[in-house]
Motif scaffolding. Structure first.
Motif, PDB file in Angstrom:
ATOM      1  N   PHE A  41      39.292  34.706  43.295  1.00 41.15           N
ATOM      2  CA  PHE A  41      38.338  35.648  43.248  1.00 41.15           C
ATOM      3  C   PHE A  41      38.647  37.062  42.576  1.00 41.15           C
ATOM      4  CE2 PHE A  41      34.906  34.100  45.953  1.00 41.15           C
ATOM      5  CZ  PHE A  41      35.225  32.952  46.161  1.00 41.15           C
ATOM      6  N   ILE A  42      39.936  37.234  42.517  1.00 41.81           N
ATOM      7  CA  ILE A  42      40.799  38.418  41.802  1.00 41.81           C
ATOM      8  C   ILE A  42      41.710  38.005  40.758  1.00 41.81           C
ATOM      9  CG2 ILE A  42      42.288  40.447  42.379  1.00 41.81           C
ATOM     10  CD1 ILE A  42      40.961  40.532  45.157  1.00 41.81           C
ATOM     11  N   LYS A  43      41.476  38.176  39.709  1.00 39.72           N
ATOM     12  CA  LYS A  43      42.216  38.104  38.645  1.00 39.72           C
ATOM     13  C   LYS A  43      43.250  38.975  38.659  1.00 39.72           C
ATOM     14  CE  LYS A  43      41.919  37.173  33.904  1.00 39.72           C
ATOM     15  NZ  LYS A  43      41.938  38.467  33.181  1.00 39.72           N
ATOM     16  N   PRO A  81      29.818  47.984  42.024  1.00 43.38           N
ATOM     17  CA  PRO A  81      28.838  46.458  41.984  1.00 43.38           C
ATOM     18  C   PRO A  81      29.100  45.688  41.025  1.00 43.38           C
ATOM     19  CG  PRO A  81      27.741  48.973  41.453  1.00 43.38           C
ATOM     20  CD  PRO A  81      29.025  49.265  41.510  1.00 43.38           C
ATOM     21  N   GLU A  82      29.714  45.814  39.929  1.00 43.73           N
ATOM     22  CA  GLU A  82      30.122  44.676  39.296  1.00 43.73           C
ATOM     23  C   GLU A  82      31.074  43.920  39.573  1.00 43.73           C
ATOM     24  OE1 GLU A  82      29.015  43.637  36.338  1.00 43.73           O
ATOM     25  OE2 GLU A  82      30.315  42.587  35.518  1.00 43.73           O
ATOM     26  N   ASP A  83      31.923  44.406  40.620  1.00 42.91           N
ATOM     27  CA  ASP A  83      32.883  43.549  41.319  1.00 42.91           C
ATOM     28  C   ASP A  83      32.324  42.711  42.320  1.00 42.91           C
ATOM     29  OD1 ASP A  83      35.342  43.851  39.807  1.00 42.91           O
ATOM     30  OD2 ASP A  83      35.538  45.868  40.988  1.00 42.91           O
ATOM     31  N   VAL A  84      31.212  43.354  43.120  1.00 42.54           N
ATOM     32  CA  VAL A  84      30.493  42.730  44.164  1.00 42.54           C
ATOM     33  C   VAL A  84      29.731  41.571  43.552  1.00 42.54           C
ATOM     34  CG1 VAL A  84      28.765  42.838  45.865  1.00 42.54           C
ATOM     35  CG2 VAL A  84      30.344  44.608  45.508  1.00 42.54           C
ATOM     36  N   ARG A  85      29.250  41.767  42.412  1.00 45.41           N
ATOM     37  CA  ARG A  85      28.324  40.750  41.645  1.00 45.41           C
ATOM     38  C   ARG A  85      29.388  39.449  41.046  1.00 45.41           C
ATOM     39  NH1 ARG A  85      26.991  38.969  36.964  1.00 45.41           N
ATOM     40  NH2 ARG A  85      28.537  40.019  35.742  1.00 45.41           N
ATOM     41  N   LEU A  86      30.516  39.922  40.535  1.00 48.97           N
ATOM     42  CA  LEU A  86      31.374  38.977  40.047  1.00 48.97           C
ATOM     43  C   LEU A  86      31.827  38.072  41.219  1.00 48.97           C
ATOM     44  CD1 LEU A  86      33.292  40.761  37.506  1.00 48.97           C
ATOM     45  CD2 LEU A  86      31.980  38.726  37.100  1.00 48.97           C
ATOM     46  N   CYS A  87      31.953  38.802  42.380  1.00 51.49           N
ATOM     47  CA  CYS A  87      32.536  37.965  43.631  1.00 51.49           C
ATOM     48  C   CYS A  87      31.351  37.002  44.100  1.00 51.49           C
ATOM     49  CB  CYS A  87      32.658  39.121  44.662  1.00 51.49           C
ATOM     50  SG  CYS A  87      33.837  38.819  45.878  1.00 51.49           S
ATOM     51  N   GLU A  88      30.189  37.457  44.189  1.00 56.10           N
ATOM     52  CA  GLU A  88      29.004  36.667  44.759  1.00 56.10           C
ATOM     53  C   GLU A  88      28.918  35.464  43.693  1.00 56.10           C
ATOM     54  OE1 GLU A  88      27.406  37.039  47.527  1.00 56.10           O
ATOM     55  OE2 GLU A  88      26.110  35.038  46.887  1.00 56.10           O
ATOM     56  N   LEU A 120      32.054  39.924  50.504  1.00 61.07           N
ATOM     57  CA  LEU A 120      31.468  38.864  50.603  1.00 61.07           C
ATOM     58  C   LEU A 120      31.067  38.720  52.236  1.00 61.07           C
ATOM     59  CD1 LEU A 120      33.259  35.710  49.031  1.00 61.07           C
ATOM     60  CD2 LEU A 120      30.675  36.456  48.950  1.00 61.07           C
ATOM     61  N   ASP A 121      30.044  38.169  52.745  1.00 62.73           N
ATOM     62  CA  ASP A 121      29.527  38.192  53.986  1.00 62.73           C
ATOM     63  C   ASP A 121      30.462  36.976  54.718  1.00 62.73           C
ATOM     64  OD1 ASP A 121      28.376  38.052  56.452  1.00 62.73           O
ATOM     65  OD2 ASP A 121      26.249  37.581  55.715  1.00 62.73           O
ATOM     66  N   PRO A 122      31.173  37.515  55.712  1.00 60.72           N
ATOM     67  CA  PRO A 122      31.845  36.362  56.494  1.00 60.72           C
ATOM     68  C   PRO A 122      31.017  35.500  57.248  1.00 60.72           C
ATOM     69  CG  PRO A 122      31.996  38.531  57.468  1.00 60.72           C
ATOM     70  CD  PRO A 122      31.451  38.824  56.138  1.00 60.72           C
TER      71      PRO A 122
END
Ligand code: ATP
Ligand code: MG
Length: 178
Positions: A41-43, A81-88, A120-122
């Motif tokens: 999730f995190i590179k 928001p880009e990180d949130v998008r990648l995460c999703e 991310l929503d737990p």
């Protein structure tokens, strides 16, 4: 107890060893003929040794998919928001792979971390993992594992920092840290 029950495993805590513990399990699993996927999730900003090691074993044995960006700016209003998008995107991909029947073990590397930073929503993650195919093992790594995920898990280990070379000013070592 049924033998083929998929476990939900969490490696969390502030001490070093969460990702490497998941990789150790992956190594063991490959030896038993299990098919393994690790979604990152995190590179990290370095080229990690495990990426090449996985290639040596063969992509049909263990596959590692870095799906984040090199650096993540997180926390409050600064969350990009880009990180949130990648995460999703990484989460949707993970869920598809867990359900696909292609893998026996799926590692969600640093998912605890992105959940704890509100990316991310737990509840969503917990509900989906509870409903996964029952033979699939899942490992979630990262600091600050969410209580809902801990509640659902079969195995939770917290790494406690006793000593870390970083506090003496010794930087990350090739082959040990990356
Ligand atoms: P590893 O990948 O080595 O198993 P980790 O997954 O437990 O470590 P992370 O929280 O993902 O640790 O941090 C990743 C990087 O931070 C690694 O390079 C690791 O060596 C370093 N690190 C881990 N724990 C500590 C610590 N307590 N103090 C300083 N650096 C740490
Ligand atoms: Mg880690």
């Amino acid at each position: 107890m049924p033998e083929g029950k998929g476990l939900l495993i969490i490696y969390t805590g502030p001490g070093k060893g969460k990702t490497t513990c998941a990789l150790g399990t992956a190594f063991r699993a490959v030896g038993q003929g299990l098919r393994v996927l690790m979604v990152q999730f995190i590179k990290g900003s370095w080229h990690y040794g495990e990426l090449d090691a996985a290639k040596l074993l063969g992509n049909d044995k263990i596959e590692i998919r870095p799906m984040g960006r090199g650096f993540v700016k997180i926390g409050g209003a600064e969350t990009d928001p880009e990180d949130v998008r990648l995460c999703e995107q990484a989460w949707q991909f993970s869920l598809e792979q867990i359900s696909s029947g292609r893998y026996d073990l799926v590692i969600l590397d640093e998912i605890n971390y992105v959940i704890s930073y509100g990316m991310l929503d737990p509840e969503k993650v917990t509900a989906a993992l509870a409903a996964r195919p029952e033979q699939v093992h899942v490992i979630c790594t990262g600091r600050n594992a969410h209580p809902r995920l801990v509640e659902l898990a079969d195995l939770v280990t917290e790494m406690r920092e006793v000593k870390h070379p970083y506090t003496k000013g010794i930087l990350a070592q090739r082959g040990i840290d990356y």
